[in-house]
Each structure stands twice: as C-alpha cells, then as structure tokens.
Design a protein around this motif. Structure first.
Motif, PDB file in Angstrom:
ATOM      1  N   VAL B  13      -5.408  -7.083  25.165  1.00 23.72           N
ATOM      2  CA  VAL B  13      -4.406  -6.713  24.163  1.00 23.72           C
ATOM      3  C   VAL B  13      -5.043  -6.352  22.817  1.00 23.72           C
ATOM      4  O   VAL B  13      -5.888  -7.076  22.300  1.00 23.72           O
ATOM      5  CB  VAL B  13      -3.375  -7.852  23.981  1.00 23.72           C
ATOM      6  N   GLY B  56       7.389 -11.641  21.444  1.00 22.21           N
ATOM      7  CA  GLY B  56       8.106 -10.381  21.673  1.00 22.21           C
ATOM      8  C   GLY B  56       8.701  -9.787  20.416  1.00 22.21           C
ATOM      9  O   GLY B  56       9.736  -9.126  20.470  1.00 22.21           O
ATOM     10  N   PHE B  59       4.754  -5.454  19.591  1.00 25.56           N
ATOM     11  CA  PHE B  59       4.319  -5.074  20.938  1.00 25.56           C
ATOM     12  C   PHE B  59       2.913  -4.480  20.858  1.00 25.56           C
ATOM     13  O   PHE B  59       2.591  -3.774  19.891  1.00 25.56           O
ATOM     14  CB  PHE B  59       5.320  -4.088  21.547  1.00 25.56           C
ATOM     15  N   THR B  61      -0.507  -2.401  20.932  1.00 25.27           N
ATOM     16  CA  THR B  61      -0.816  -0.964  20.911  1.00 25.27           C
ATOM     17  C   THR B  61      -1.758  -0.633  22.066  1.00 25.27           C
ATOM     18  O   THR B  61      -2.004   0.525  22.358  1.00 25.27           O
ATOM     19  CB  THR B  61      -1.447  -0.562  19.566  1.00 25.27           C
ATOM     20  N   GLU B  64      -1.683  -5.495  27.870  1.00 25.47           N
ATOM     21  CA  GLU B  64      -0.366  -5.949  28.354  1.00 25.47           C
ATOM     22  C   GLU B  64      -0.208  -7.461  28.186  1.00 25.47           C
ATOM     23  O   GLU B  64      -1.173  -8.218  28.297  1.00 25.47           O
ATOM     24  CB  GLU B  64      -0.251  -5.590  29.838  1.00 25.47           C
ATOM     25  N   GLN B  66       2.151 -10.660  29.706  1.00 25.73           N
ATOM     26  CA  GLN B  66       3.176 -11.107  30.652  1.00 25.73           C
ATOM     27  C   GLN B  66       3.613 -12.520  30.265  1.00 25.73           C
ATOM     28  O   GLN B  66       2.784 -13.347  29.890  1.00 25.73           O
ATOM     29  CB  GLN B  66       2.608 -11.116  32.071  1.00 25.73           C
ATOM     30  N   PRO B  71       6.402  -8.640  32.456  1.00 26.12           N
ATOM     31  CA  PRO B  71       5.850  -7.962  31.274  1.00 26.12           C
ATOM     32  C   PRO B  71       6.787  -8.083  30.071  1.00 26.12           C
ATOM     33  O   PRO B  71       8.006  -7.939  30.233  1.00 26.12           O
ATOM     34  CB  PRO B  71       5.741  -6.490  31.707  1.00 26.12           C
ATOM     35  N   THR B  73       7.855  -6.307  27.129  1.00 29.67           N
ATOM     36  CA  THR B  73       7.808  -4.994  26.483  1.00 29.67           C
ATOM     37  C   THR B  73       9.092  -4.790  25.683  1.00 29.67           C
ATOM     38  O   THR B  73      10.067  -5.522  25.876  1.00 29.67           O
ATOM     39  CB  THR B  73       7.705  -3.869  27.532  1.00 29.67           C
ATOM     40  N   GLU B  74       9.068  -3.763  24.835  1.00 32.76           N
ATOM     41  CA  GLU B  74      10.244  -3.451  24.022  1.00 32.76           C
ATOM     42  C   GLU B  74      11.423  -3.128  24.942  1.00 32.76           C
ATOM     43  O   GLU B  74      12.559  -3.562  24.695  1.00 32.76           O
ATOM     44  CB  GLU B  74       9.916  -2.246  23.142  1.00 32.76           C
ATOM     45  N   GLU B  75      11.118  -2.394  25.994  1.00 26.88           N
ATOM     46  CA  GLU B  75      12.169  -1.980  26.927  1.00 26.88           C
ATOM     47  C   GLU B  75      12.751  -3.204  27.651  1.00 26.88           C
ATOM     48  O   GLU B  75      13.972  -3.330  27.779  1.00 26.88           O
ATOM     49  CB  GLU B  75      11.567  -0.994  27.925  1.00 26.88           C
TER      50      GLU B  75
END
Lengths: 282, 258
Positions: B13, B56, B59, B61, B64, B66, B71, B73-75
C-alpha cells in the motif's frame, strides 16, 4: 517621563491587538457565565427545554400581536419576575437589554418621534422640532416590544445550555441535520476563538517594538489566513470523524426529553398568558 | 494467534496527498484478531494516514487493503450493507479529540455511532448508559464536549466508540496531552479491550505506551516504509533502530558523561 510616554505610545500602537484580545475574552467569559447561570436552581432551569422554547415563542407572538402598552409592560415585568425566580439578577437582564437597545432600536425609534403625523406633545424650541403624541406612542411600542422580546429570549438562553436549546428545536420540526450543523457551528466557533486568542497572545508576548497600521493589518491578515486554513482542515477532519462513526448524509439523534407534570402545568400557564395578552391587547 | 485469518491485510500500500506528498511507501502488514499492534513511528512517518486507510476514510493510491477478507475500496463502502457491517466492526479514535467530539453534548456524542448505524433506540440508550458508566463519566452526560478537560475529552472519545462496541479499535496517539494518571488509566482501558478479545491497533511514538500494551510492534521509518516488525521486547531493545527512525535520541549531556 520618557518611560511614561513610551508606555503610552506603545499602548496606542497595540490598541488593535488589545481590543481584539479583549473582545475574544469577553465573548468566552459570557459563554462561561451563561453556562453557570443555566446550572443554577430556579424555575426556568427546572423546566423541560421544549416547554421553554414553545412558551418563549408563544409569548413572543403575544408581544408582536398585542396593541396595548399596558399589556406589553405587564409581559416585560413578568419576564423580570421569571428572571428573579430563575436566579438571574434582574439588573443583569435590564442592563443587557437596555444597554444595547439605544444603539439598535433607539436609532430607528428616534425619527418616529418627530416624523409620525399627529397632535403635538412637546416642542423642542432650540432644535425647532416637535414630538408628536402618535410619534411618542409608536416609539414606546417599538422600544417596549423589542425590550420585552429581547428579555424573554435572554431568559431562555441564560437558563438553558445551548446544546439543549438546539435539541429542543426538534419539536418545532427543525430538521435534525440543521440542528447538528448549528451545534457544530457553535462548538467550533468556540474552539477557533480559543485558537485566535492564543495566536493574539503569542503575538503580544513577542511584541517589543513599534507596530504601525500596515504592520497591524499584515498581522491581522496573517492570523485570519491561518485561522481560515485551520478551520478548513478542521472541517474535513470532522467530516472524516463523522464518516468513521457511520454518518452517510442523514442524521439520527436521540430525543432525550421527558415531560413532567410541572412542565405541562407551566406550558398551560404560558399559553394562557399568551392568549390573555392577545385578547387584552386587541 | 498468527494462524487466525487476518483482520486486516495490507499489501504494497502506498498513499500520496494530492499526488505529491508521499505518506506511505509500499507498506505490507497483516493484523490478526486479538492482537495489540503498535505502529511505531516519528511524527510525519505516515502512522495516522495508515489508520485512516484501515478505517476506510482514505483509499490507497497503490496496493490493496482487505478487511475481514474483503477489499476496502471506495466502491465497496458505497454499498450500505458493507458500509454498515464495516463501521460496526471498526472504530477509530482520532488524535485530536476536538475533531472526534463534534456533537453538542456528551450524550449526543456517545449515541452518535449506534444511532447512525441503525440500532433501536432502547438498545442505543442501554449502550450509552453502559459506556458512560464504564468510563465513569455519567456526570458529564449533559455537558458540552468543548467545556471538558483533556482527560475528560479522551474518556468521552473512548465512550463514543465503546457504545459501538467494535471488534477493532484504531487509536491515533491516544496518550497525547494526557497527564500521568490519565495515561495510566488509558493503558488499563486498552489492556481490558485486549483481554476481551478485541483487536487494538495503536499509532504512537510513545515507547512507554508501546512497552505496556504491545503484543507486536511495527516500526515506520521517516521514509514512510515499514523497517521492522515483530516482538516488542526485541524492537524496543534495538536502540540503533529506534535512533535511526527518530524514536529515541542520545542526549548531548548524557554523551558528555560517557
């Protein structure tokens, strides 16, 4: 002699600094004093905040709708009586309202004395002006309405912590998110005032020489810019803190109020006074 | 403990502020359930950024993260179900309590998280009472947070997370601004969470705190990289490592005596 003039000159130069510091300190002290009063034992302090908000709002409507000077005067004295039973010195309430009144309402009421058409009440020969009876009544109504309204509002603010007033606004259907934003605004203005106070004190502690107007302006601009930067940074951090605890755009709050029999009783009394004021003041 | 499934798995990361300022540089880290992990690093080494990534809020750049096998993530966090599940399990205490305590009263503050996460009112009230009692701050219930002392603010901040009862506590410089008595109380509190099986991840440069609560230490260099990870005693006795990472210093007046 030299020392005295040097001190005097120095104090003139640091006027802006001293004035700002004094203003900030006074604001912080007033907030502290209001909190101390709200913790005292008294009639208004013992009432549910929702009752206070509704009652004060109802009385304000009563004041606005009443067309009798006697009724307005009666409500004003009632406000002073409630202040006395709520451990607020009546002098404090009178001073706070009447010291500010001439600067705001007084300036508006003054011309009304002379320009409102009506029978003459008093001639001012030196100024060549005439105070009319209608003008006097209009000015009296304006001053009494504003002073009574301000006294009632102060009564609410001084006997109720700000956070409780905000929570109580929920009963008036003010959206939760608006209440949260108001609360955060007050809370962070307070924090930034402390920061500004520290910055001014730090500047003062290092000031040994002369500071002319342009230097003063530079210092104020630099402090303002730093405060703005700090507040922007703070707002983004606070948003992260809210997100971290589950905030997703909609605010849910607790409504921790519980009405006691005496709250219902006082609510009816206040609503009764309002109704009476409107009927008698017609 | 190391055989358990990682609570967090951080793989290669990296993070840069506004695409310019590096805060984390290819970090690898696994955190297991029940651990008390200390992220040890000097100011500006990227500890706080890592905690925000684990929570969270930022995020990566690059690389990853977990959490509990999923994961982060923003999504993923846009999905209500995942967001609620994640926020209920992970809580962050910010370094600056004035940031953490944004509500108008202590009561609102402690009730904020459970209310936002949709717990029933009765349950919220029960949790608030229990958190205030556990931190011995019942008397502060109606107070405005900005009127409290540093120690009281820290207690309220902890109560605001305790009412959520997360599985993972992320603590950013928790001893900052605390007097010795409050620090000692805080250590007891963290150890209690650990004994109850919670995972505690603490970012600090306080070696004494690290010694008291760590089950594992991960050291960050001033180049924003992980330079050591492992047994607390070994790391805290490696003076050269601590010196290189700006975590311990040889004072001039001590050297003169030598």
């Amino acid at each position: 002699m030299e020392n005295t003039s040097s001190v005097k000159r120095s104090s003139n130069r640091s006027d802006i600094l001293e004035h700002t510091l004094h203003g900030i300190t006074e604001t912080l002290e007033q907030a502290l004093f209001a909190e101390e009063i709200s913790a005292r034992k008294g009639l208004f302090q013992s009432l549910d905040a929702r009752v206070k908000v509704i009652s004060v709002l109802a009385l304000l409507i009563g004041v606005a709708l009443s067309h009798s000077l006697l009724v307005l005067l009666a409500i004003y004295f009632l406000a002073l009586l409630f202040a006395w039973t709520s451990a607020i010195p009546a002098g404090l309430l009178i001073k706070r309202v009447w010291l500010a009144l001439p600067f705001f309402t007084g300036l508006i009421a003054l011309p009304a004395l002379f320009i409102t058409p009506g029978p003459a009440f008093l001639h001012l020969p030196l100024l060549g002006l005439v105070i009319t009876q209608t003008g006097l009544t209009t000015a009296a109504f304006l001053l009494l309405r504003v002073s009574t309204s301000a006294s009632l509002t102060l009564l609410l603010i001084l006997t109720t912590p700000w956070n409780t007033v905000l929570s109580a606004l929920g009963v008036l259907r003010v959206p939760d998110v608006f209440i949260l934003i108001l609360g955060m605004t007050y809370r962070y203005i307070y924090l930034l005032l402390h920061t500004a106070n520290d910055m001014f004190l730090s500047r003062k502690s290092r000031m040994v020489g002369r500071m002319d107007t342009s230097e003063n302006q530079k210092m104020l601009a630099a402090i303002s810019a730093t405060l703005l930067d700090k507040s922007l940074n703070l707002s983004s951090e606070v948003y992260l803190a809210m997100q971290s605890r589950g905030y997703r755009g909609a605010v849910v709050t607790l409504k921790p109020f519980r009405m006691q029999p005496q709250d219902w009783l006082w609510l009816f009394i206040f609503l009764g006074i309002t109704t009476l004021a409107i009927i008698l003041g017609r | 403990m190391l055989n358990t499934k990682p609570v967090f798995d951080v793989r290669q990361v990296s993070f840069e502020y506004e695409g310019k300022q590096t805060a984390l540089d290819h970090i690898d880290l696994s955190v297991h359930a029940g651990e008390s992990l200390i992220i040890l690093g000097a100011n500006g080494s990227g500890k706080s950024t890592l905690l925000k990534l684990l929570d969270g809020l930022y995020f990566p750049t690059g690389g990853e993260i977990q959490a509990f096998g999923n994961p982060v993530t923003e999504e993923a966090l846009r999905d209500d179900e995942f967001n609620f599940a994640f926020r209920r399990r992970v809580g962050l205490i910010f370094q600056d309590t004035d940031v953490q305590l944004f509500s108008a009263s202590v009561l609102d503050e402690v009730a904020f998280a459970p209310l936002q996460l949709g717990l029933p009112r009765d349950e919220v009230n029960r949790r608030v009472d229990s958190a205030l009692e556990a931190l011995r701050i019942e008397k502060l219930r109606e107070r405005a947070p900005h009127r409290l002392s540093g120690g009281e603010k820290r207690r309220v901040a902890l109560a605001s997370l305790l009412s959520l009862n997360p599985d993972v506590w992320l603590l950013d410089e928790p001893t900052t601004g605390l007097d010795p008595r409050s620090q000692s109380w805080l250590v007891e509190f963290i150890l209690k969470q650990r004994n109850e099986g919670k995972t505690v991840i603490t970012a600090t440069h306080d070696l004494t705190l690290a010694e008291e609560i760590a089950s594992r230490i991960c050291v960050f260099s001033e180049d924003h990289q992980v330079v050591a990870a492992g047994d607390p005693q070994e790391i805290l006795e490696d003076h050269d490592l601590l010196h290189r990472c700006n975590l311990a210093h040889y004072h001039a007046h001590h050297l003169e005596r030598i």
